[in-house]
Design an enzyme around this catalytic site. Structure first.
Site, short mmCIF file in Angstrom:
data_model
loop_
_atom_site.label_atom_id
_atom_site.label_comp_id
_atom_site.label_asym_id
_atom_site.label_seq_id
_atom_site.Cartn_x
_atom_site.Cartn_y
_atom_site.Cartn_z
N GLU A 272 6.22 -5.88 8.66
CA GLU A 272 5.53 -5.36 7.44
C GLU A 272 5.86 -3.84 7.21
O GLU A 272 5.09 -3.11 7.10
CB GLU A 272 4.01 -5.21 7.64
CG GLU A 272 3.47 -6.78 8.08
CD GLU A 272 1.90 -6.66 8.47
OE1 GLU A 272 1.54 -5.52 8.74
OE2 GLU A 272 1.48 -7.68 9.04
N LYS B 121 0.85 -1.29 0.04
CA LYS B 121 -0.10 -0.04 -0.11
C LYS B 121 0.87 1.29 -0.14
O LYS B 121 0.54 2.17 -0.44
CB LYS B 121 -0.96 0.03 1.48
CG LYS B 121 -0.21 0.06 2.58
CD LYS B 121 -1.19 0.06 3.65
CE LYS B 121 -1.82 -1.15 3.89
NZ LYS B 121 -0.82 -2.19 4.68
N HIS C 114 0.88 -3.37 14.81
CA HIS C 114 1.47 -2.22 14.24
C HIS C 114 1.39 -1.22 15.23
O HIS C 114 0.27 -0.62 15.74
CB HIS C 114 0.48 -1.82 12.80
CG HIS C 114 1.17 -1.14 12.09
ND1 HIS C 114 1.86 0.00 12.60
CD2 HIS C 114 1.52 -1.22 10.61
CE1 HIS C 114 2.40 0.69 11.33
NE2 HIS C 114 2.49 0.01 10.36
N1 PLP Z 1 1.07 -3.29 8.01
C1 PLP Z 1 -0.20 -2.60 7.98
C2 PLP Z 1 -1.30 -3.66 8.34
C3 PLP Z 1 -0.52 -1.31 7.61
O1 PLP Z 1 -1.65 -0.88 7.83
C4 PLP Z 1 0.84 -0.64 7.34
C5 PLP Z 1 0.34 0.83 7.08
O2 PLP Z 1 -0.71 1.44 7.12
C6 PLP Z 1 1.83 -1.01 7.12
C7 PLP Z 1 2.10 -2.47 7.65
C8 PLP Z 1 3.22 -0.22 6.69
O3 PLP Z 1 3.38 0.67 7.84
P1 PLP Z 1 4.64 1.58 7.75
O4 PLP Z 1 4.74 2.29 6.64
O5 PLP Z 1 4.70 2.43 8.94
O6 PLP Z 1 5.99 0.55 7.83
#
Ligand code: PLP
Length: 411
Positions: free
Chosen positions: A277, A74, A203
């Protein structure tokens, strides 16, 4: 040297390993794109720095050698970026059917995907079952019922809400994660549905997250492992520490916190699979955005410019990601004198995006040298939550913005 469109194999080429672009190399690369007219009508474009991605992967591997990254698609689903990450050994966190489709279309196998969205449409669960994405997260009983019905082979990670959430710019706690008193009922629900709960995820929040949040979250995850054991469930094997990493000093302190919490709570489980993640960590610094000045107005000392990207496009990060953006004229990106722009005097400047909404203001009270229509303005660190969430409001289409891949070798 530098160039465009190398194969992923160029990432590791014996001793000639690619390195992050210097400011000179970035400026030369952007100028070459502009002068070769690879950019139609002075459209904005991104540069993806292959050497920066390689460096970030190396930093991850050395600071968190036992944690397998599943890059959060994403954050930036640019296909060339996903391909490089895949070639460098990263796996993928997908939030939807469409993200799973992007990743599979690159030839990446479904066992390298975690479907890390705790609340999925039934149609997406059916799709995951069809293509063999067999690991997902949940934090509600209804999700258990949907998965039992449509994808009983899927293994589950119970997403918990860290009690100390990391005061991040984008907290996740208000929306996701089981509360401590919900853990046991949610484990029992999965047990009753004969689904396998293979571990725990969380998270701590995204963007400027306090690394100490990993300590409490990992301790809480350990309690879930113990609760599952007490319920006679099969032994949990996966811990997913989520995202919340930012490159630079935050990453260093985050890695120390994660390693020490793992040592404290999971030292007795050496066979544990630990995954993460990360989104922002890999994407943010790897992309630089070049925009063109499409309009200018002078009001006394104040300089006002319109550029061809803005808050409804790539700079939506200012609103949704609570980010701050910075701009440098392409001409002064490196301090060589062979490329010039308006002298060294700077002016108080406002930079507007292209849409007809006054909200669409990218920079205010910003100091820039005198610029002209058709000059280029460069925004570094624009890889995370930018183009991915842009719209085509007023007909300015973020998805039309092209990414050029650049790389450099040590000279
Ligand atoms: N995992 C999940 C379920 C998320 O919702 C997000 C971000 O919205 C991420 C990972 C990525 O987070 P980050 O960009 O802080 O590493």
């Amino acid at each position: 040297g530098g160039g465009a469109s190398p194969t992923a194999a160029a990432a590791e080429n014996g001793t000639r390993k690619v390195i992050p672009l210097s400011r000179d190399a970035l400026q030369d690369f952007m100028l070459s794109i502009i002068t070769q007219k690879l950019q139609d009508e002075k459209q904005p474009f991104y540069v993806l720095d292959l050497g920066e991605v390689v460096s970030l992967i190396d930093q991850w591997k050395s600071a968190l050698p036992n944690i397998r990254p599943f890059y959060a698609v994403k954050c930036n689903p640019e296909p060339s970026f996903l391909s490089i990450l895949s070639a460098m050994g990263s796996n993928f966190d997908c939030a939807s059917r469409a993200e799973i489709e992007y990743v599979l279309s690159l030839g990446i196998s479904p066992d390298r995907i975690v479907f890390a969205n705790p609340c999925k449409p039934e149609s997406d669960i059916i799709f995951a079952a069809k293509v063999g994405v067999n690991l997902t997260t949940y934090d509600s009983e209804d999700e258990v019922y949907k998965i039992r019905k449509h994808h009983p082979k899927s293994e589950l990670l119970l997403r918990i809400k860290p009690m100390f959430d990391g005061n991040a710019r984008c907290p996740m706690g208000p929306k996701y994660g089981a509360l401590p008193e919900e853990v046991e009922p949610l484990l029992r629900a999965a047990q009753a549905a004969r689904l396998t709960v293979s571990g725990v995820s969380f998270h701590i929040g995204s963007g400027d997250a306090d690394s100490n949040a990993y300590l409490g979250a990992i301790a809480a995850a350990k309690e879930v492992f113990e609760t599952a054991a007490k319920l006679g469930m099969s032994k949990m094997t996966v811990l997913d520490v989520g995202g919340g990493f930012t490159s630079g000093h935050q990453f260093t302190t985050a890695a120390v916190a994660v390693r020490s919490a793992l040592k404290q709570h999971f030292d007795d489980q050496p066979e544990l699979t630990i995954i993460a993640e990360p989104g922002r960590f890999f994407a943010e610094t790897a992309f630089t955005l070049a925009t063109t000045i499409i309009g200018k107005r002078v009001r006394g000392e104040l300089r006002e410019y319109w550029i061809n990207d803005g808050l409804y496009g790539s700079m939506n990060c200012v609103l949704y990601d609570h980010a701050t953006v910075n701009a440098t004229p392409l001409a002064v990106l490196s301090n060589r004198t062979n490329v010039t722009c308006g002298g060294s005097k700077t002016f108080p400047t406002t930079v507007f995006g292209p849409t007809c909404d006054a909200l669409d203001t990218v920079l205010r009270d910003y100091q820039l040298p005198e610029l002209q229509v058709n000059d280029w303005l460069v925004f570094p660190n624009m890889g995370a939550y930018t183009k991915a969430a842009g719209s085509n409001f007023n007909g300015f289409n973020t998805s039309a913005i092209v990414t050029h891949l650049a790389y450099a070798y040590p000279s």
